[in-house]
Design an enzyme around this catalytic site. Structure first.
Site, PDB file in Angstrom:
ATOM      1  N   LYS A 106      45.973 -25.164 -25.392  1.00 47.22           N
ATOM      2  CA  LYS A 106      46.374 -25.345 -23.986  1.00 47.22           C
ATOM      3  C   LYS A 106      45.309 -24.779 -23.042  1.00 47.22           C
ATOM      4  CE  LYS A 106      48.755 -25.756 -20.227  1.00 47.22           C
ATOM      5  NZ  LYS A 106      49.090 -27.036 -19.647  1.00 47.22           N
TER       6      LYS A 106
ATOM      7  N   CYS B 159      47.146 -24.698 -12.544  1.00 49.70           N
ATOM      8  CA  CYS B 159      46.832 -24.800 -13.969  1.00 49.70           C
ATOM      9  C   CYS B 159      45.344 -24.618 -14.234  1.00 49.70           C
ATOM     10  CB  CYS B 159      47.288 -26.163 -14.486  1.00 49.70           C
ATOM     11  SG  CYS B 159      48.993 -26.504 -14.039  1.00 49.70           S
TER      12      CYS B 159
END
Ligand code: SAJ
Length: 402
Positions: free
Chosen positions: A201, A255
């Protein structure tokens, strides 16, 4: 099958709703009573196209309910934020608190999954925490990490169709988690271990950050060299194995501008490039501010009066109303605060009003301003025509002329 999702935010709530479309019973847990009340009434507290209709469907079907407390279930999902503490150090205290909240409900055969973006080793840490508190469950429950990869605004499609990476603390945990996600994910489910899944991720978003930093660095070089950066990138991308991204005002959102720090704070000596990319992307906004201020000064010297300025776009990326961590908003704030000009028109076509900026309509601002600064490449801006009578600072490639 009953599942319990802890955290009803931008990812937890959509995932719980979509899972509730496929399994018997889902309880979504949030510590915020307003979120729980709103959700149970069928109202979405986040912005996501099509999601409210899905929420109402699963409520009507009786397979979804929001609650302030976890309930005994067969599977538990931790989808809470991981903010920073101190100097960009990941703070896993919400993940830990959420884990503690489900520990009393765990029983043999249960699945426990972390989805929250987390530093490497978090899943193992939470496994240790669970087994410290409930040693009798050691080897009897399944623990895994499974990050999300959805693009806000396209969540319904991407949650179901994107491939996912699933990493358990052991082989059995990975298989058990894959089995659960296969109930509502059509994309491929790729098995690995927990640490690799956590790093995957962070790698995905760091990779994009580094690539955007390369484009932003080219914009600095091209400004000095008198080269049109947009044309340069278009031409370089004609090479069959080159694919350069676009420069902009910096990198915003929750993010890409955040996740690389989860790597740099834990492995500072080994992550020089990732750290430098963060610096470059952060510096890009300051560079834009300097260029705007210089253009204002030059206008004043050339014309003997101060210019009016239009700042076009506040959102962190095109065609959304999300201003979180937006470099465009940061630039607008700085210019409104420090540029001593008679008129500044701030434009954000995707929102009706803002508590610190007085907003102006797109065409009015474009018509009235002497200096027009494009910060976010929204569609209404892309529809405007080039005007020779304006000084245009195009930081996001609206006209791609300089
Ligand atoms: N940007 C550029 N140049 C580009 C592309 C983007 O400057 O060529 C800027 C945008 O303007 C914006 C920022 O980057 O400020 C981030 O936008 P984005 O669309 O690249 O990403 P996000 O933050 O909306 O979503 C990302 C996605 N990750 C990747 O593309 C690797 C998404 O798949 C993730 O699920 C999400 O982060 C997340 O939650 O981690």
């Amino acid at each position: 099958m009953k599942a319990c999702f802890i955290g009803l935010g931008y990812i937890g709530l959509p995932t719980a709703i979509i899972a509730a479309g496929k399994i018997d019973s889902v309880v979504g847990v949030d510590i915020n009573p307003d979120v729980v009340e709103m959700t149970n009434k069928g109202h979405l507290h986040i912005i996501e196209p099509g999601m409210e209709e899905l929420l109402r469907k699963v409520i009507d079907k009786g397979s979804f309910r929001a609650s302030l407390k976890p309930e005994t279930s067969d599977a538990y999902f931790i989808v809470v934020p991981t903010p920073f503490k101190g100097d960009h150090e990941p703070d896993i205290s919400y993940v830990e608190a959420a884990t503690r909240s489900v520990v009393p409900y765990l029983k043999e055969g249960d699945l426990f999954v972390i989805e929250s973006t987390s530093p490497v080793g978090t899943t193992e840490k939470m496994a240790d925490l669970i087994f410290d508190l409930r040693p009798e469950l050691k080897g009897k429950i399944f623990i895994a990490y499974c990050p999300e990869r959805v693009l806000p605004g396209n969540v319904i499609h991407e949650l179901v169709n994107n491939d996912r990476v699933i990493g358990g603390i052991d082989f059995q945990s990975t298989e058990k988690a894959k089995d659960f996600y296969s109930k509502f994910v059509n994309g491929e489910l790729h098995a690995t271990d927990a640490r690799t899944a956590e790093m995957c991720k962070l790698t995905e978003n760091s990779s994009r950050d580094v690539q955007i930093a390369f484009a932003n660095e080219l914009s600095f070089i091209c400004k000095e060299a008198g080269i049109n950066v947009w044309e340069l990138i278009k031409l370089a991308n004609k090479h069959p194995r080159v694919n350069i991204l676009q420069p902009g005002c910096g990198v915003g959102g929750h993010c890409i501008a955040v996740d690389p720090y989860f790597i740099t704070s834990c492995y500072p000596a080994q992550s020089q490039l990732i750290a430098k990319a963060r610096q470059i992307n952060n510096y890009k906004a300051e560079w834009c501010v300097e260029r705007i201020k210089n253009a204002i000064l030059k206008f004043e010297l050339d014309n003997g009066r101060k210019p009016s300025v239009a700042l076009m776009g506040l959102a962190f990326k095109p065609d959304i109303d999300d201003l979180r961590e937006s470099p465009s908003k940061q630039i607008a704030t700085e210019i409104v605060k420090t540029a001593m000009v008679p008129e500044i028109y701030v434009v954000e076509p995707n929102i009706a009003s803002h508590n610190s900026f007085k907003l102006t309509e797109t065409n009015t601002a474009y018509d009235k301003a002497d200096i027009v600064v494009f910060l976010t490449a929204h569609k209404p801006f892309r529809d405007l025509s080039w005007r020779d009578d304006k000084i245009i600072l195009d930081f996001c490639g609206i006209f791609k002329q300089s």
